[in-house]
Design a protein around this motif. Structure first.
Motif, PDB file in Angstrom:
ATOM      1  N   ALA A   1      42.528  37.578  51.160  1.00 51.12           N
ATOM      2  CA  ALA A   1      43.418  38.670  50.761  1.00 51.12           C
ATOM      3  C   ALA A   1      44.844  38.386  51.208  1.00 51.12           C
ATOM      4  O   ALA A   1      45.080  37.736  52.221  1.00 51.12           O
TER       5      ALA A   1
ATOM      6  N   ARG B   1      39.397  36.615  42.202  1.00 50.23           N
ATOM      7  CA  ARG B   1      39.507  36.555  43.663  1.00 50.23           C
ATOM      8  C   ARG B   1      38.129  36.565  44.317  1.00 50.23           C
ATOM      9  O   ARG B   1      37.903  35.873  45.302  1.00 50.23           O
TER      10      ARG B   1
ATOM     11  N   ASP C   1      40.566  40.803  39.989  1.00 51.82           N
ATOM     12  CA  ASP C   1      39.560  41.077  41.014  1.00 51.82           C
ATOM     13  C   ASP C   1      38.369  40.140  40.872  1.00 51.82           C
ATOM     14  O   ASP C   1      37.804  39.670  41.869  1.00 51.82           O
TER      15      ASP C   1
END
Length: 308
Positions: free
Chosen positions: A293, A286, A283
């Motif tokens: 996504a 990203r 997480d």
């Protein structure tokens, strides 16, 4: 040797090489998805079987790869790989070893690369006073110029530092309000350097260095002092093959499918479980690289590996 990036270029047969390279004992699937933030997939050693490498990464639950661009040629190759394969993204920068080549033309070329959506970070750039393939003055000049490009582009920094922690912190401190985020890739330094980077709110990337019983002991003592929300993981492949592997590997080439073994080692020394560390670093990566996504590395339909 340069990697042939033409879309019709033949690659090794994926079905023939998928299981051949990794012994069954090394085929480990992460219990949660991972992002490898430092993969040198433009290295010549990946030219023969790149699709199989990516298939193995996907089977290991590595769903995104940041392909490192260390000079103009390799940054351009990284961009082409990102265009070719979903789940791959590129960085673009000039490594301190090559800082002596920095000039106006190179700066302009990097500026154009940083405008591309495939490029998610400025770098690999920074300081390396260990080998000094470029002089410290040349390194600082190229580094400052790339800090300016990062400030202009609004993209995060992918940083290299070796034996230059104090000077790196001094330079970054003067730029900290102008850059968004920065990660110290392949961190191997000491506690004082770590806390200096923490004070600057930098991210830390850890590699298989921690798996090396010959030189990774100090990192094992430090990993618990890296805030989980600031930690990311990487292979730095084809370099730094983890030394905690339970079986021998043909050759010495590291690859993204081995990232779960690095995560396992980091989790052990932090007192975390693999899944918690995987989810957190995934997480964080990203968000740091602003990855869209739903992107994943090549899905070849191969059988899944056993979970760690």
């Amino acid at each position: 040797m340069q990697v042939n990036l033409h879309r019709s270029a033949p690659l090794a047969d994926t079905d023939a090489t998928f299981d051949d390279f990794l012994p069954e004992a090394l085929q480990r699937r992460s219990p949660a998805a991972l992002v490898d933030i430092g993969a040198n997939l433009t290295h010549a050693s990946f030219a023969r079987d790149l699709e199989a490498v990516l298939a193995r990464a996907r089977a290991a639950n590595v769903d995104a790869l940041i392909v490192t661009g260390t000079d103009l040629a390799h940054a351009e190759q990284a961009v082409e790989l990102a265009r070719r394969f979903p789940g791959l993204f590129a960085t673009a920068g000039v490594h301190p070893h090559d800082a002596s080549h920095w000039d106006g033309a190179l700066a302009a070329a990097m500026h154009e690369l940083h405008r591309l959506p495939e490029v998610v970070a400025v770098g690999e750039c920074g300081l390396d006073f260990n080998r000094n393939f470029s002089t410290p003055a040349e390194q600082e000049r190229a580094f400052e110029a790339q800090l300016g490009l990062a400030a202009e582009s609004g993209k995060p920094l992918f940083l290299h530092e070796r034996d230059a922690g104090r000077r790196m912190r001094e330079i970054l401190r003067s730029w900290r309000d102008d850059i968004v985020d920065a990660v110290i890739h392949c961190f191997t330094a000491d506690r004082d350097t770590l806390y200096g980077y923490r004070d600057l709110n930098l991210h830390i990337g850890l590699t298989g260095w921690i798996c090396d019983e010959r030189r990774g002991h100090h990192l094992r003592e430090l990993v618990g002092e890296i805030p989980l929300e600031r930690l990311m993981v990487e292979t730095d492949c084809p370099y730094l093959l983890p030394r905690n592997l339970p079986a021998k590997l043909k050759g010495r080439r590291n690859e993204p499918s081995l990232l779960p073994w690095i995560v396992r080692e980091i989790a052990h020394w932090r007192g975390d479980d693999d899944a918690t560390l995987a989810r957190a670093t995934h997480d964080t990566a990203r968000a740091f690289f602003r990855l869209p996504a739903g992107d994943g590395a090549i899905d070849t339909g191969h059988a899944q590996l056993k979970e760690s």
